[in-house]
Design a protein around this motif. Structure first.
Motif, mmCIF file in Angstrom:
data_model
loop_
_atom_site.group_PDB
_atom_site.id
_atom_site.type_symbol
_atom_site.label_atom_id
_atom_site.label_comp_id
_atom_site.label_asym_id
_atom_site.label_seq_id
_atom_site.Cartn_x
_atom_site.Cartn_y
_atom_site.Cartn_z
ATOM 1 N N TYR A 144 4.942 -1.902 -1.025
ATOM 2 C CA TYR A 144 4.714 -2.227 0.391
ATOM 3 C C TYR A 144 3.912 -1.123 1.073
ATOM 4 C CZ TYR A 144 6.038 -2.825 5.364
ATOM 5 O OH TYR A 144 6.028 -2.952 6.736
ATOM 6 N N VAL A 145 4.258 0.130 0.775
ATOM 7 C CA VAL A 145 3.619 1.271 1.434
ATOM 8 C C VAL A 145 2.263 1.582 0.803
ATOM 9 C CG1 VAL A 145 3.882 3.707 2.039
ATOM 10 C CG2 VAL A 145 5.889 2.215 2.010
ATOM 11 N N ILE A 146 2.215 1.601 -0.518
ATOM 12 C CA ILE A 146 0.966 1.942 -1.212
ATOM 13 C C ILE A 146 -0.142 0.951 -0.863
ATOM 14 C CG2 ILE A 146 -0.151 2.173 -3.471
ATOM 15 C CD1 ILE A 146 2.631 3.069 -4.549
ATOM 16 N N SER A 147 0.180 -0.335 -0.873
ATOM 17 C CA SER A 147 -0.835 -1.366 -0.594
ATOM 18 C C SER A 147 -1.321 -1.271 0.855
ATOM 19 C CB SER A 147 -0.280 -2.760 -0.885
ATOM 20 O OG SER A 147 0.869 -3.027 -0.101
ATOM 21 N N ALA A 148 -0.414 -0.913 1.775
ATOM 22 C CA ALA A 148 -0.819 -0.751 3.179
ATOM 23 C C ALA A 148 -1.805 0.410 3.320
ATOM 24 C CB ALA A 148 0.409 -0.525 4.053
ATOM 25 N N LEU A 149 -1.511 1.511 2.636
ATOM 26 C CA LEU A 149 -2.421 2.671 2.705
ATOM 27 C C LEU A 149 -3.767 2.361 2.055
ATOM 28 C CD1 LEU A 149 -0.053 4.201 3.869
ATOM 29 C CD2 LEU A 149 -0.526 6.080 2.274
ATOM 30 N N GLU A 150 -3.742 1.583 0.983
ATOM 31 C CA GLU A 150 -4.991 1.188 0.327
ATOM 32 C C GLU A 150 -5.875 0.399 1.296
ATOM 33 O OE1 GLU A 150 -6.485 -0.883 -3.840
ATOM 34 O OE2 GLU A 150 -4.502 -1.387 -3.045
ATOM 35 N N ALA A 151 -5.253 -0.529 2.027
ATOM 36 C CA ALA A 151 -6.007 -1.324 3.009
ATOM 37 C C ALA A 151 -6.524 -0.436 4.131
ATOM 38 C CB ALA A 151 -5.119 -2.436 3.567
ATOM 39 N N CYS A 152 -5.717 0.534 4.549
ATOM 40 C CA CYS A 152 -6.151 1.472 5.598
ATOM 41 C C CYS A 152 -7.381 2.262 5.150
ATOM 42 C CB CYS A 152 -5.026 2.437 5.958
ATOM 43 S SG CYS A 152 -3.669 1.699 6.887
ATOM 44 N N ASN A 153 -7.330 2.750 3.905
ATOM 45 C CA ASN A 153 -8.467 3.519 3.380
ATOM 46 C C ASN A 153 -9.747 2.686 3.406
ATOM 47 O OD1 ASN A 153 -6.885 5.788 2.862
ATOM 48 N ND2 ASN A 153 -6.469 5.217 0.740
ATOM 49 N N LYS A 154 -9.623 1.412 3.053
ATOM 50 C CA LYS A 154 -10.796 0.521 3.039
ATOM 51 C C LYS A 154 -11.327 0.273 4.444
ATOM 52 C CE LYS A 154 -9.455 -1.981 -1.158
ATOM 53 N NZ LYS A 154 -8.835 -3.232 -1.685
ATOM 54 N N ASN A 155 -10.449 0.440 5.451
ATOM 55 C CA ASN A 155 -10.848 0.194 6.838
ATOM 56 C C ASN A 155 -11.068 1.481 7.631
ATOM 57 O OD1 ASN A 155 -10.605 -2.914 7.602
ATOM 58 N ND2 ASN A 155 -9.028 -2.464 6.068
ATOM 59 N N ASN A 156 -11.289 2.579 6.894
ATOM 60 C CA ASN A 156 -11.649 3.858 7.520
ATOM 61 C C ASN A 156 -10.553 4.397 8.437
ATOM 62 O OD1 ASN A 156 -13.477 5.992 7.747
ATOM 63 N ND2 ASN A 156 -14.327 5.189 9.661
ATOM 64 N N ILE A 157 -9.296 4.129 8.069
ATOM 65 C CA ILE A 157 -8.151 4.631 8.834
ATOM 66 C C ILE A 157 -7.538 5.795 8.063
ATOM 67 C CG2 ILE A 157 -5.833 4.068 9.710
ATOM 68 C CD1 ILE A 157 -6.900 1.089 9.810
ATOM 69 N N ILE A 158 -7.331 6.920 8.729
ATOM 70 C CA ILE A 158 -6.783 8.102 8.063
ATOM 71 C C ILE A 158 -5.357 7.830 7.577
ATOM 72 C CG2 ILE A 158 -5.909 10.445 8.505
ATOM 73 C CD1 ILE A 158 -8.440 10.970 10.071
ATOM 74 N N THR A 159 -5.084 8.225 6.331
ATOM 75 C CA THR A 159 -3.770 7.990 5.738
ATOM 76 C C THR A 159 -3.133 9.299 5.265
ATOM 77 O OG1 THR A 159 -4.833 7.564 3.583
ATOM 78 C CG2 THR A 159 -4.308 5.651 4.967
ATOM 79 N N GLY A 160 -1.835 9.384 5.482
ATOM 80 C CA GLY A 160 -1.036 10.480 4.945
ATOM 81 C C GLY A 160 0.192 9.899 4.285
ATOM 82 N N CYS A 161 0.990 10.739 3.643
ATOM 83 C CA CYS A 161 2.237 10.246 3.062
ATOM 84 C C CYS A 161 3.236 11.381 2.907
ATOM 85 C CB CYS A 161 1.999 9.560 1.716
ATOM 86 S SG CYS A 161 1.750 10.695 0.338
ATOM 87 N N ILE A 162 4.505 11.004 2.787
ATOM 88 C CA ILE A 162 5.570 11.934 2.441
ATOM 89 C C ILE A 162 6.278 11.368 1.225
ATOM 90 C CG2 ILE A 162 7.614 13.189 3.233
ATOM 91 C CD1 ILE A 162 6.781 12.427 6.120
ATOM 92 N N SER A 163 6.136 12.049 0.091
ATOM 93 C CA SER A 163 6.783 11.627 -1.147
ATOM 94 C C SER A 163 7.425 12.841 -1.795
ATOM 95 C CB SER A 163 5.758 11.014 -2.102
ATOM 96 O OG SER A 163 6.310 10.858 -3.396
ATOM 97 N N CYS A 164 8.533 12.632 -2.482
ATOM 98 C CA CYS A 164 9.243 13.756 -3.103
ATOM 99 C C CYS A 164 8.982 13.851 -4.597
ATOM 100 C CB CYS A 164 10.740 13.661 -2.802
ATOM 101 S SG CYS A 164 11.072 13.856 -1.039
ATOM 102 N N ASN A 165 7.908 13.228 -5.046
ATOM 103 C CA ASN A 165 7.451 13.357 -6.430
ATOM 104 C C ASN A 165 6.001 13.812 -6.456
ATOM 105 O OD1 ASN A 165 9.759 12.475 -7.985
ATOM 106 N ND2 ASN A 165 9.410 10.440 -7.138
ATOM 107 N N LYS A 166 5.683 14.722 -7.354
ATOM 108 C CA LYS A 166 4.323 15.258 -7.461
ATOM 109 C C LYS A 166 3.400 14.216 -8.085
ATOM 110 C CE LYS A 166 2.347 19.330 -6.645
ATOM 111 N NZ LYS A 166 2.434 19.934 -5.316
ATOM 112 N N ASN A 167 2.218 14.079 -7.519
ATOM 113 C CA ASN A 167 1.176 13.201 -8.067
ATOM 114 C C ASN A 167 1.637 11.747 -8.225
ATOM 115 O OD1 ASN A 167 -0.602 15.407 -8.309
ATOM 116 N ND2 ASN A 167 0.281 15.958 -10.284
#
Length: 271
Positions: A144-167
């Motif tokens: 749900y979150v990854i796909s939303a950020l992917e769409a944001c990137n395609k629409n020139n919207i700045i994306t960030g994230c908070i994850s507790c796993n590296k890479n």
């Protein structure tokens, strides 16, 4: 890149059911002590994202948090506390959770697995390239979150994230990833514990530092806070008394008139 899901690795502790209450509490506390150190290592990442958020919000943009389950609830919590604390519009920082508002209290089955609902939820808010979207997921694998950020990137919207796993897949999708790696949980896989605490600490940092940069704090005081109860009215009164060196009654009158600490001080000085 290698991706190891440390949030899912076996706990360093075993036979939890045989521990006494004091042993349980002590061991949980010992694990919790490691969380601020993990966040400290992520400070350079947090700084980069906050710089982007401040720039966008200064130009009329908004900050969106997106997550599922605990991560989604933490984003909503942080967003909901911005208006009372900093006096900003409820539309400045917006929390979105997979499954909608009902998911705040009750788990919604498979909501986090949708590959298109996240972007649809953002479009309901007329998302644009003026905004910033921060995905929150302890695992870093929530569709749900990854796909939303992917769409944001395609629409020139700045994306960030908070994850507790590296890479993680989420970190690789976000333009500005934040990765406080807290390691295995006391109860294996229970990422509402250390991972949730790390996310809360990072969210506190993001909104507090952003709001200070936007001018919503004076000295160290919440001069723009909403006066929504007697405790806060009393706090505001004391702020005015200390700032203007006036008696309580006069400070209360000012606050009653202007309903805002900053305005009360400003108008007194101008008067």
């Amino acid at each position: 890149m290698n991706f190891t899901k440390t949030t899912e690795q076996d706990s360093k502790y075993n036979h939890l059911e045989k521990m006494s209450i004091v042993e349980l509490l002590t061991n949980i506390n010992n694990e919790d002590k490691t969380v601020p150190l993990a966040v400290e290592k992520a400070l350079p990442q947090i700084e980069k994202l906050v710089e982007q958020i401040v720039a966008k919000l200064k130009n009329g943009g908004r900050l969106f948090y997106m997550g599922a389950g605990t991560s989604g609830r933490l984003g909503i919590l942080d967003a909901s506390e911005c208006p009372p604390t900093f006096g900003v519009s409820p539309n400045l920082v917006i929390g979105i959770i997979a499954g909608g508002d009902q998911a705040i209290r009750n788990a919604v089955e498979f909501a986090e697995d949708s590959l298109n609902q996240g972007w649809q939820d953002l479009q309901k808010h007329n998302i644009s390239d003026k905004d910033v979207v921060v995905g929150i997921a302890a695992s870093g694998t929530t569709p749900y979150v990854i796909s939303a950020l992917e769409a944001c990137n395609k629409n020139n919207i700045i994306t960030g994230c908070i994850s507790c796993n590296k890479n993680s897949p989420l970190s690789l999708m976000a333009q500005f990833p934040i990765e406080p790696v807290v390691g295995p949980e006391f109860v294996t896989g229970s990422s509402r514990m250390k991972a949730g605490t790390a996310q809360k600490l990072v969210l506190n940092m993001i909104t507090t530092s952003t709001m200070i940069q936007l001018g919503h704090i004076k000295g160290n005081k919440m001069v723009d806070m909403q006066l929504s109860n007697n405790k806060l009215f009393d706090r505001g009164t004391k702020m005015i008394m200390a700032e203007l060196h006036i008696p309580r009654e006069e400070a209360e009158d000012l606050l009653t008139t202007y309903k805002n600490v900053r305005l009360a001080i400003k108008n007194y000085n101008n008067g």
